[in-house]
Write a protein that holds these residues in place. Structure first.
Motif, PDB file in Angstrom:
ATOM      1  N   ARG A   1       0.846  -1.189   0.000  1.00  0.00           N
ATOM      2  CA  ARG A   1       0.000   0.000   0.000  1.00  0.00           C
ATOM      3  C   ARG A   1       0.884   1.242   0.000  1.00  0.00           C
ATOM      4  N   PRO A   2       0.450   2.295  -0.667  1.00  0.00           N
ATOM      5  CA  PRO A   2       1.221   3.538  -0.611  1.00  0.00           C
ATOM      6  C   PRO A   2       1.152   4.147   0.787  1.00  0.00           C
ATOM      7  N   ALA A   3       2.232   4.767   1.174  1.00  0.00           N
ATOM      8  CA  ALA A   3       2.312   5.408   2.483  1.00  0.00           C
ATOM      9  C   ALA A   3       3.324   6.538   2.399  1.00  0.00           C
ATOM     10  N   VAL A   4       3.351   7.350   3.440  1.00  0.00           N
ATOM     11  CA  VAL A   4       4.366   8.392   3.539  1.00  0.00           C
ATOM     12  C   VAL A   4       5.075   8.240   4.870  1.00  0.00           C
ATOM     13  N   LEU A   5       6.311   8.634   4.875  1.00  0.00           N
ATOM     14  CA  LEU A   5       7.136   8.617   6.072  1.00  0.00           C
ATOM     15  C   LEU A   5       7.433  10.065   6.435  1.00  0.00           C
ATOM     16  N   VAL A   6       7.042  10.435   7.645  1.00  0.00           N
ATOM     17  CA  VAL A   6       7.298  11.779   8.162  1.00  0.00           C
ATOM     18  C   VAL A   6       8.035  11.604   9.482  1.00  0.00           C
ATOM     19  N   GLY A   7       9.341  11.813   9.472  1.00  0.00           N
ATOM     20  CA  GLY A   7      10.123  11.577  10.684  1.00  0.00           C
ATOM     21  C   GLY A   7      10.032  10.124  11.092  1.00  0.00           C
ATOM     22  N   ASP A   8       9.552   9.872  12.312  1.00  0.00           N
ATOM     23  CA  ASP A   8       9.384   8.511  12.825  1.00  0.00           C
ATOM     24  C   ASP A   8       7.935   8.039  12.744  1.00  0.00           C
ATOM     25  N   VAL A   9       7.144   8.661  11.851  1.00  0.00           N
ATOM     26  CA  VAL A   9       5.737   8.285  11.694  1.00  0.00           C
ATOM     27  C   VAL A   9       5.498   7.822  10.262  1.00  0.00           C
ATOM     28  N   LEU A  10       4.892   6.669  10.133  1.00  0.00           N
ATOM     29  CA  LEU A  10       4.488   6.107   8.852  1.00  0.00           C
ATOM     30  C   LEU A  10       2.967   6.265   8.773  1.00  0.00           C
ATOM     31  N   ILE A  11       2.455   6.737   7.617  1.00  0.00           N
ATOM     32  CA  ILE A  11       1.028   7.034   7.480  1.00  0.00           C
ATOM     33  C   ILE A  11       0.509   6.437   6.177  1.00  0.00           C
ATOM     34  N   SER A  12      -0.658   5.781   6.262  1.00  0.00           N
ATOM     35  CA  SER A  12      -1.292   5.242   5.066  1.00  0.00           C
ATOM     36  C   SER A  12      -2.791   5.476   5.144  1.00  0.00           C
ATOM     37  N   ASP A  13      -3.373   5.904   4.049  1.00  0.00           N
ATOM     38  CA  ASP A  13      -4.822   6.053   3.960  1.00  0.00           C
ATOM     39  C   ASP A  13      -5.393   4.817   3.294  1.00  0.00           C
ATOM     40  N   GLU A  14      -6.394   4.236   3.923  1.00  0.00           N
ATOM     41  CA  GLU A  14      -7.003   3.007   3.430  1.00  0.00           C
ATOM     42  C   GLU A  14      -8.485   3.241   3.188  1.00  0.00           C
ATOM     43  N   PRO A  15      -9.027   2.606   2.145  1.00  0.00           N
ATOM     44  CA  PRO A  15     -10.459   2.728   1.918  1.00  0.00           C
ATOM     45  C   PRO A  15     -11.226   2.157   3.106  1.00  0.00           C
ATOM     46  N   ALA A  16     -12.297   2.812   3.471  1.00  0.00           N
ATOM     47  CA  ALA A  16     -13.094   2.355   4.602  1.00  0.00           C
ATOM     48  C   ALA A  16     -13.812   1.065   4.232  1.00  0.00           C
ATOM     49  N   THR A  17     -13.652   0.087   5.068  1.00  0.00           N
ATOM     50  CA  THR A  17     -14.419  -1.148   4.948  1.00  0.00           C
ATOM     51  C   THR A  17     -14.901  -1.487   6.344  1.00  0.00           C
ATOM     52  N   ASN A  18     -16.137  -1.855   6.441  1.00  0.00           N
ATOM     53  CA  ASN A  18     -16.691  -2.275   7.725  1.00  0.00           C
ATOM     54  C   ASN A  18     -16.604  -1.161   8.778  1.00  0.00           C
ATOM     55  N   THR A  19     -16.846   0.076   8.365  1.00  0.00           N
ATOM     56  CA  THR A  19     -16.833   1.191   9.299  1.00  0.00           C
ATOM     57  C   THR A  19     -18.151   1.941   9.208  1.00  0.00           C
ATOM     58  N   ARG A  20     -18.469   2.732  10.212  1.00  0.00           N
ATOM     59  CA  ARG A  20     -19.709   3.511  10.220  1.00  0.00           C
ATOM     60  C   ARG A  20     -19.551   4.866   9.556  1.00  0.00           C
ATOM     61  N   HIS A  21     -18.360   5.426   9.612  1.00  0.00           N
ATOM     62  CA  HIS A  21     -18.176   6.791   9.150  1.00  0.00           C
ATOM     63  C   HIS A  21     -18.167   6.905   7.636  1.00  0.00           C
ATOM     64  N   GLY A  22     -17.892   5.825   6.926  1.00  0.00           N
ATOM     65  CA  GLY A  22     -17.987   5.824   5.476  1.00  0.00           C
ATOM     66  C   GLY A  22     -16.831   6.460   4.733  1.00  0.00           C
ATOM     67  N   GLY A  23     -15.978   7.180   5.414  1.00  0.00           N
ATOM     68  CA  GLY A  23     -14.829   7.787   4.756  1.00  0.00           C
ATOM     69  C   GLY A  23     -13.608   6.903   4.888  1.00  0.00           C
ATOM     70  N   ASP A  24     -12.548   7.310   4.214  1.00  0.00           N
ATOM     71  CA  ASP A  24     -11.300   6.565   4.354  1.00  0.00           C
ATOM     72  C   ASP A  24     -10.829   6.626   5.802  1.00  0.00           C
ATOM     73  N   ARG A  25      -9.969   5.700   6.142  1.00  0.00           N
ATOM     74  CA  ARG A  25      -9.366   5.750   7.469  1.00  0.00           C
ATOM     75  C   ARG A  25      -7.861   5.891   7.295  1.00  0.00           C
ATOM     76  N   ARG A  26      -7.276   6.564   8.231  1.00  0.00           N
ATOM     77  CA  ARG A  26      -5.838   6.802   8.213  1.00  0.00           C
ATOM     78  C   ARG A  26      -5.199   5.926   9.271  1.00  0.00           C
ATOM     79  N   ILE A  27      -4.171   5.196   8.863  1.00  0.00           N
ATOM     80  CA  ILE A  27      -3.448   4.326   9.778  1.00  0.00           C
ATOM     81  C   ILE A  27      -2.091   4.957  10.046  1.00  0.00           C
ATOM     82  N   PHE A  28      -1.727   4.987  11.309  1.00  0.00           N
ATOM     83  CA  PHE A  28      -0.462   5.567  11.740  1.00  0.00           C
ATOM     84  C   PHE A  28       0.396   4.477  12.372  1.00  0.00           C
TER      85      PHE A  28
END
Length: 158
Positions: free
Chosen positions: A16-43
């Motif tokens: 999956r694509p991700a970005v590295l900012v200092g010591d934090v890795l971040i990836s946006d994933e399509p929402a599956t099985n969630t109530r909010h319906g938007g993408d979710r961000r994983i840190f």
């Protein structure tokens, strides 16, 4: 900010694509099985080896925190679950510990060595002491510029 790839158990370990900012890795994933319906961000906090997801599954106003091992191979980070998890309601400081039985089974059955589990437990304590105990700020300050409770995340594509 550096664009890289991450492989983790969400979405079956596909790169999956991700970005590295200092010591934090971040990836946006399509929402599956969630109530909010938007993408979710994983840190991922590389320094303590945790994965943080806001409103995972169908949960509302809770963080799911996995203890993980993170290995880097070139421009790809490989994330491996280490069984111990925390749930942090709202913005902390309360938390619940999950899966201690799974951790014990993994060590007993040889899926996680005693040395690896000891190192992970030390990192887990460091995470709790730094971000949830004694008036600490949650979510962790390194991810705050990239987080939004309403899932309208700040742009990380640069």
């Amino acid at each position: 900010m550096v664009t890289i790839t991450v492989r983790h158990r969400i979405l079956d370990g596909a790169p999956r694509p991700a970005v590295l900012v200092g010591d934090v890795l971040i990836s946006d994933e399509p929402a599956t099985n969630t109530r909010h319906g938007g993408d979710r961000r994983i840190f991922w906090l590389l320094d303590v080896g945790v994965q943080l997801v806001w409103e995972a599954f169908r949960w509302e106003r809770e963080w799911y925190v996995d203890m993980v091992r993170i290995d880097r191979e070139g421009d790809t980070f490989h994330v491996t679950d280490q069984y111990l998890d925390f749930v942090v309601p709202g913005m902390g400081p309360a938390y619940r510990v999950l899966d201690l039985d799974e951790l014990g089974d993994a060590v007993r059955d040889g899926h996680l060595s005693v040395a690896d589990s000891t190192e992970m437990l030390t990192r887990a304590q460091r995470f709790l002491d730094t971000y949830l105990h004694r008036g600490a700020v949650f979510p962790p300050p390194p991810i705050r510029p990239y987080f939004a409770a309403d899932h309208r995340y700040p742009d990380i594509t640069g």
